[in-house]
Scaffold this motif. Structure first.
Motif, PDB file in Angstrom:
ATOM      1  N   ALA A  21      -3.517  37.665   2.879  1.00 18.92           N
ATOM      2  CA  ALA A  21      -2.600  37.200   1.846  1.00 18.92           C
ATOM      3  C   ALA A  21      -3.228  37.144   0.464  1.00 18.92           C
ATOM      4  CB  ALA A  21      -2.049  35.829   2.231  1.00 18.92           C
ATOM      5  N   SER A  74       2.580  39.494  -4.672  1.00 15.45           N
ATOM      6  CA  SER A  74       2.207  38.114  -4.386  1.00 15.45           C
ATOM      7  C   SER A  74       2.379  37.797  -2.912  1.00 15.45           C
ATOM      8  CB  SER A  74       3.098  37.172  -5.205  1.00 15.45           C
ATOM      9  OG  SER A  74       2.946  35.831  -4.790  1.00 15.45           O
ATOM     10  N   HIS A  75       1.541  36.886  -2.423  1.00 15.94           N
ATOM     11  CA  HIS A  75       1.741  36.450  -1.041  1.00 15.94           C
ATOM     12  C   HIS A  75       3.049  35.662  -0.897  1.00 15.94           C
ATOM     13  CE1 HIS A  75      -1.385  33.292  -2.395  1.00 15.94           C
ATOM     14  NE2 HIS A  75      -0.225  32.683  -2.454  1.00 15.94           N
ATOM     15  N   ALA A  76       3.689  35.360  -1.996  1.00 15.01           N
ATOM     16  CA  ALA A  76       5.010  34.740  -1.941  1.00 15.01           C
ATOM     17  C   ALA A  76       6.028  35.674  -1.295  1.00 15.01           C
ATOM     18  CB  ALA A  76       5.474  34.367  -3.344  1.00 15.01           C
ATOM     19  N   ASN A  77       5.717  36.971  -1.254  1.00 16.65           N
ATOM     20  CA  ASN A  77       6.653  37.977  -0.753  1.00 16.65           C
ATOM     21  C   ASN A  77       6.281  38.528   0.620  1.00 16.65           C
ATOM     22  OD1 ASN A  77       8.194  37.782  -3.154  1.00 16.65           O
ATOM     23  ND2 ASN A  77       6.663  39.042  -4.175  1.00 16.65           N
ATOM     24  N   LEU A  78       5.493  37.818   1.384  1.00 14.87           N
ATOM     25  CA  LEU A  78       5.051  38.305   2.699  1.00 14.87           C
ATOM     26  C   LEU A  78       6.216  38.727   3.593  1.00 14.87           C
ATOM     27  CD1 LEU A  78       2.278  35.696   3.635  1.00 14.87           C
ATOM     28  CD2 LEU A  78       1.951  38.060   2.869  1.00 14.87           C
ATOM     29  N   THR A 106      -4.712  30.864  -7.451  1.00 13.99           N
ATOM     30  CA  THR A 106      -3.626  30.456  -6.565  1.00 13.99           C
ATOM     31  C   THR A 106      -3.180  29.043  -6.939  1.00 13.99           C
ATOM     32  OG1 THR A 106      -5.208  29.657  -4.910  1.00 13.99           O
ATOM     33  CG2 THR A 106      -4.387  31.917  -4.649  1.00 13.99           C
ATOM     34  N   VAL A 110       3.035  28.116  -4.916  1.00 12.77           N
ATOM     35  CA  VAL A 110       3.205  29.442  -4.322  1.00 12.77           C
ATOM     36  C   VAL A 110       2.504  29.509  -2.968  1.00 12.77           C
ATOM     37  CG1 VAL A 110       2.745  31.906  -4.613  1.00 12.77           C
ATOM     38  CG2 VAL A 110       3.437  30.537  -6.579  1.00 12.77           C
ATOM     39  N   SER A 111       1.302  28.966  -2.887  1.00 16.28           N
ATOM     40  CA  SER A 111       0.501  29.081  -1.664  1.00 16.28           C
ATOM     41  C   SER A 111       1.119  28.384  -0.459  1.00 16.28           C
ATOM     42  CB  SER A 111      -0.912  28.535  -1.897  1.00 16.28           C
ATOM     43  OG  SER A 111      -1.582  29.295  -2.858  1.00 16.28           O
ATOM     44  N   ALA A 114       4.047  30.276   0.881  1.00 15.09           N
ATOM     45  CA  ALA A 114       3.551  31.522   1.480  1.00 15.09           C
ATOM     46  C   ALA A 114       2.943  31.248   2.852  1.00 15.09           C
ATOM     47  CB  ALA A 114       2.536  32.187   0.563  1.00 15.09           C
ATOM     48  N   THR A 117       5.719  30.783   5.297  1.00 14.15           N
ATOM     49  CA  THR A 117       6.246  32.096   5.672  1.00 14.15           C
ATOM     50  C   THR A 117       5.311  32.797   6.652  1.00 14.15           C
ATOM     51  OG1 THR A 117       7.421  32.342   3.576  1.00 14.15           O
ATOM     52  CG2 THR A 117       6.912  34.372   4.784  1.00 14.15           C
TER      53      THR A 117
END
Length: 183
Positions: A21, A74-78, A106, A110-111, A114, A117
């Motif tokens: 991530a 971004s790892h927001a979109n995994l 980070t 957001v983290s 993520a 998710t």
């Protein structure tokens, strides 16, 4: 971090699908590629173009360009890259890009989502590691939020192990290893 790598070594098998991530300079991405082997797949994410370039170059130089790749996202979109229950392992290293711009880092807003998710994407029996690097000015807030989230996971769904190196000087990283229980 050695603790996270030892944990991953015992759980990630050839043919697995793993997510990094926070690609950074690609060290964990390469490590995951070696664990999953030629039959596996690794996707890495970073919001900094230099991190994506560094990671993809490291993978090519080590013969893993066909197994793993880094994407500028971004790892927001995994969730856009994997279906729920399809991931065997996920890795997060929080903080900033070593050798990069320390103004880009980070954040808990957001983290933590993520990570939530990533846990949904893990298959039963899948694993996740989080290394919390909190030495920068933003780090304490992220450390507190991440540890509260991870240690608050329901024990009937997850096994969470937090290693504390409080005897070490400064702000030593905190590795967290999570197993999603298989039902």
């Amino acid at each position: 971090m050695a603790v996270a790598h030892a944990f991953l070594r015992t759980h990630v098998r050839p043919g697995a699908f793993a997510l990094d991530a926070t690609a950074g300079n690609g060290h964990d991405t390469l490590f995951l590629c070696r664990l999953v082997g030629a039959a596996g797949r690794v996707l890495a994410f970073d919001v900094q173009p230099q991190a994506v370039e560094n990671t993809n170059a490291r993978l090519r130089e080590n013969g893993c360009g066909q197994v793993g790749r880094a994407v500028l996202d971004s790892h927001a979109n995994l969730a856009a890259y994997a279906a729920p229950g399809s991931v065997d392992a996920a890795v997060f290293n929080l903080g900033y890009l070593p050798g990069g711009d320390h103004g880009v880092f980070t954040t808990p807003g957001v983290s933590v989502p993520a990570m939530r998710t990533a846990l949904e994407l893990l298959r039963p029996g899948g694993v996740m590691t989080v290394c919390v690097y909190y030495g920068g000015p933003q780090g304490m807030a992220e450390k507190d939020a991440v540890l509260a989230f991870l240690t608050g996971l329901p024990p009937e769904g997850y096994r969470v192990s937090v290693r504390d190196f409080s005897g070490r000087p400064g702000c030593p990283p905190i590795p967290v290893c999570i197993e999603k229980r298989a039902w």
